[in-house]
Every structure is written in C-alpha cells, then in structure tokens.
Write an enzyme that holds these catalytic residues in place. Structure first.
Site, PDB file in Angstrom:
ATOM      1  N   CYS A  77       0.719  -1.232   0.095  1.00  0.00           N
ATOM      2  CA  CYS A  77      -0.101  -0.146  -0.051  1.00  0.00           C
ATOM      3  C   CYS A  77       0.702   1.244   0.076  1.00  0.00           C
ATOM      4  CB  CYS A  77      -0.883   0.129   1.296  1.00  0.00           C
ATOM      5  SG  CYS A  77      -1.937  -1.418   1.458  1.00  0.00           S
ATOM      6  N   HIS A  94      -2.130   6.948   4.411  1.00  0.00           N
ATOM      7  CA  HIS A  94      -1.133   6.094   4.656  1.00  0.00           C
ATOM      8  C   HIS A  94       0.306   6.407   4.241  1.00  0.00           C
ATOM      9  CE1 HIS A  94      -0.232   1.382   4.972  1.00  0.00           C
ATOM     10  NE2 HIS A  94       0.322   1.972   5.898  1.00  0.00           N
ATOM     11  N   LYS A 136      -7.989   7.064   2.154  1.00  0.00           N
ATOM     12  CA  LYS A 136      -6.833   6.475   2.772  1.00  0.00           C
ATOM     13  C   LYS A 136      -5.437   7.185   2.376  1.00  0.00           C
ATOM     14  CE  LYS A 136      -3.847   2.261   3.085  1.00  0.00           C
ATOM     15  NZ  LYS A 136      -3.973   0.752   2.827  1.00  0.00           N
TER      16      LYS A 136
END
Length: 495
Positions: A78, A131, A129
């Site tokens: 990710c 991150h 998201k």
C-alpha cells in the site's frame, strides 16, 4: 449609417465570435482530474477482466470508454504504491520501505503531485486512505491537499506501535473520519462515506468554477472483510464462496456502485467532457483461491499477481478508448498529469522522477514508446537488515523479461503466468538486468534508510487527537499492548 437589420447582423456575428472564443477557452482549459485508487483490489476483481462471479458493470462501462493499460505496474503493498504515485519515483527514494514502524512516512524532501497541481491553479482534495504518515508534518494538508477527509494508519481501525494508527475503536460502518484536522462521526459504510464526501466537494468546486484534483482512495476492499450490507451478501448466495470471500466481493461491488454514482453525477453536472477519470488499484489482491486472471501470486510479492493492476484513463474526445500494451507504471502518473495540466515543473522536481509521461500513448495507441526498466522490492526487512535483503523479494524487468530474486528469469511475452525459469537460456539478458539492478540498489538504498531507526511516539497521533476532541485517553493496559517490544497490538495484526 447603421440600420436595424445591419446592427442585428453585426450583433449576430459578434455573438458567434464570442461563442467561438468561449468554446476555445473551455477546450484549452486543463481538465478536472479524478483519481480513484482502491485498496487491495487485484487485476482479476473486475468482470471486464473475466471474473466469473463478480459483476462490476459500472467499472465495465468506464473500461469501455477508457484508454486502459494492460501491463500497468505498481508496488507490492500500500504505502509504497501511494508514495511512488504521488512523487513519480520509486518509493525507496522517498524513504518508504514498509507500511508501518514510521517506514511508511513520505519523506518531507519529496515534492508531491498535489503540490504541483495546486501551484498550477487546481484545488485539491483527498477522500479515504492516506497512509503516508500520521504525524502532523506528514499529513496531506502539508503535502499539497486543500481538503483532507481521511482515516489514519493503513486501514480503518488499524493500530501499530509508533505513529501509524487510526482513531480508537473505529469500524468500517459509521467510522470517525479526520476532516481538515477535526474528527467527524459519520454514518454509513466507509466507501459510501468517502465517495459521498468527494461528490459534495466536487459539486462545490463546480459551483465555484474551479478546476479540481480529487483523489478518492477508499480503504476497501482491504481486510478485515466487512460486508457493506445484506443486499450485497445476497448477490453471492449459492456461489460457493466463504464468508470472507463474499464480503470481499461485496466490498468491490459496492465500489462499483459508487463509481456508477460518480459517473452519473459528472454527466448530470456537465463535467463529463472535461474531466479526466482515472481508475486503478494499489497492488494485487489479498484473498487466496479467487480468480486472478491467470497471474502468479498476490499482494506482497513481486510477481504479476502482486504488482499488475487495472489502469483506466477516461477523457472523452481526447483519449481514444482501447488497450495500451506499452509497459507503464504508477511512477508515470505524476509526469503525465503534470503535462496534461500544463504545469511548470521545476527542474529539481523533474529530476526526482523515475517515471515518464504517458500522454503520447494515451492520445495515440501506436505512438513510439521506448523500452524501459522497472524495479520492484517488497521491502519490509527487519530493522538494520537492508543489506541482507538486497536480493530478497525483488525484481527488475523490461517489457519482455523479468529477473526475480537474482535467480529466476521469466519471459513474460511467452509465459505471462511466470511458471518457467529460463535463466539458463538468456545469459546476456540476465547480465544486463543484473547490472541495472546493482546500479539502482546503490542509488536507492541511502534514501530508503531515512526512517530506518526513527522512534515513534508512544501514542498514535490520530488517537491523541481523537481523545483531545472527545475526551478519554490511553490506560496502562493499552500502552502495554502497544509496547514496541511486542511488535503490534495483539487485537490488530493486519497491515
């Protein structure tokens, strides 16, 4: 002397001229840009890619209208993919070598796509998201985004030692979301919440007549696999899927519904023609025993099942729909969008790019496209073990051959499933790929170690902010669970 008839004729000519100028100005205005990046959705999780169970009609509609890259590469996990996409260079050069332990933080030395588009006149927003660092200095508002509506950590409810963690007790339904520095307690399934907020923001930019860059980055369908609702469960009754697989597919079907909702709104608002919509995912899927389009392995590997993803680019009347066979990657997104936006990118920023603009092949599928090398490495080594991990979970490839772990060579042109090691048959190819990898490793490693020995805070920044807003705080038992010696909170083990 002007007669009424002559004045009417002149007036009509002026109106036509003004209309032409207006149309020319509108057509020369850079497009609005919407980038949809889903989490852990593999290449095979689309019905247009042959999935025999999962139906994704709206993504299929987008696929049919798009220029789509059929060999589009990303990073194995990710944070690395998000880092590379936003900077145009390999994640290691941004200090990103993991998804936790402060090694997910995007280096403050890196310039982002959002910063560049903002300097060009775009208003920018991210919904979902992030991150790439949960401490204040690393937050999206400091990296070029005007609007930030995000969860913390790598997923809703995730918590790890140090700085990477979400609001306490967060769930996929009714999550607390950090909106420009203040938490909002939302209602609904998380993907619906993120798309809903993005649509409200896009509508506001439309009304203000501002060009916009919107990143819609749902954490779905990342585990834990949580069904959006019983109506999605019913779609897979009798399919032979287990509970997790049904929820996973349900989460993707819900993404598809939201993409349809977005596309319908763009048409309703008259934004369809001058809005570039990009759909892609951040890495391969993470659910075993599901359709994988004939590819080997999955997320967290350098095989095609881990790093090949969908990549659809729809800009009506500018990009002819159809497949693009050229080797492309996430590092190309920044250079491409900068060129499309007409951004004046400083040399020091362009010099950081590993990618190249895809605009020529987006406009013309037969455009000349020289071969290239792409480098993959899972990272995630134990602290201080970078040198020992040089040839562990790594790959270097060109448009035909891929060298994996310095020991296995695959001819992707004739063996897309990466089933047969042909290293003995192509010694010159192997020698060239090995030299290229050695050179890349020497250049990438120093920057990769930027956060290698950073000690994070005892309390996650998102939790600290949440408790400051709503009251409460960590007790001794919670702090004991989060002691770095234990490596992770026992109740939260996913990455």
């Amino acid at each position: 002397m002007f007669t009424l008839a002559r004045w009417s004729a002149v007036s009509a000519m002026l109106s036509v001229a003004l209309l032409c100028l207006s149309v020319r100005a509108a057509s020369s205005r850079p497009p609005n840009i919407i980038l949809i990046l889903t989490d852990d959705q593999g290449y095979g999780e689309l019905s247009c890619h042959g999935n025999p169970i999962l139906k994704t009609p709206n993504l299929g509609h987008l696929h049919a209208q798009s220029a789509r890259f059929i060999d589009f590469q990303v990073s194995p996990t990710c944070s690395p993919t998000r880092s590379a996409l936003l900077t145009g260079r390999h994640e290691f050069k941004n200090g990103v070598t993991h998804t936790i332990y402060e090694r997910e933080r995007l280096s403050l030395k890196s310039t982002t796509l959002a910063q560049t588009l903002k300097s060009t006149g775009y208003t920018t927003g991210i919904f979902g998201k992030w991150h790439l660092g949960d401490e204040d200095a690393y937050q999206p508002q400091r990296r070029g985004f005007d609007e930030a509506f995000i969860h913390g950590g790598g997923g809703i409810g995730q918590t790890y030692p140090g700085s990477c963690g979400d609001a306490p007790g967060n769930l996929y339904h009714n999550p607390a979301i950090l909106h420009n520095g203040r938490f909002e307690k939302t209602k609904g399934f998380c993907t619906d919440v993120f798309f809903g907020q993005a649509l409200r923001w896009i509508d506001a930019q439309r009304r203000a007549d501002k060009p916009f860059f919107s990143c819609i980055t749902p954490n779905a369908p990342h585990d834990p696999f949580v069904s959006p609702g019983p109506e999605y469960d019913r779609l897979f009754e009798g399919s032979g899927l287990n509970t997790n697989q049904m929820a996973y597919y349900g989460m993707i079907r819900n993404i598809d519904d939201n993409v349809g909702r977005l596309l319908a709104k763009l048409a309703e608002w008259g934004l369809e023609q001058n809005t570039l919509v990009i759909f892609m995912t951040d890495n391969g899927h993470s659910v075993a025993a599901l359709y994988n389009a004939g590819m080997r392995a999955a997320k967290g590997t350098v095989y095609q099942g881990g790093v090949r993803v969908p990549s659809f680019w729809r800009w009506p009347e500018r990009f002819p729909p159809g497949d693009r066979g050229q080797l492309a990657a996430h590092i190309d997104v920044f250079p491409t969008l900068a060129e499309i936006a007409g951004a004046k990118v400083p040399r020091e920023v362009r010099d950081q790019w590993d990618g190249r603009s895809l605009l020529p092949v987006l406009k013309n599928p037969k455009a000349r496209w020289s071969d290239r090398l792409l480098f993959s490495h899972v990272g995630r080594w134990e602290t201080g073990q970078a040198a020992e991990s040089k040839f562990r979970n790594c790959a270097v490839r060109n448009s035909r051959f891929k060298l994996v772990n310095n020991t296995d060579l695959y001819d992707l042109q004739n063996d897309p499933a990466e089933a047969r090691n042909v290293i003995e048959e192509h010694p010159r190819v192997v020698a060239g790929l090995r030299r290229a990898y050695e050179d890349w490793w020497k250049k990438a490693l120093p920057a990769a170690l930027e956060s290698e020995h950073v000690t994070g805070p005892k309390v996650n920044p998102f939790k600290e902010r949440y408790w400051a807003q709503f009251g409460g705080g960590p007790d001794d038992a919670w702090l004991q669970r989060m002691d770095p010696v234990l490596k992770f909170e026992p109740r939260r083990t996913r990455k």
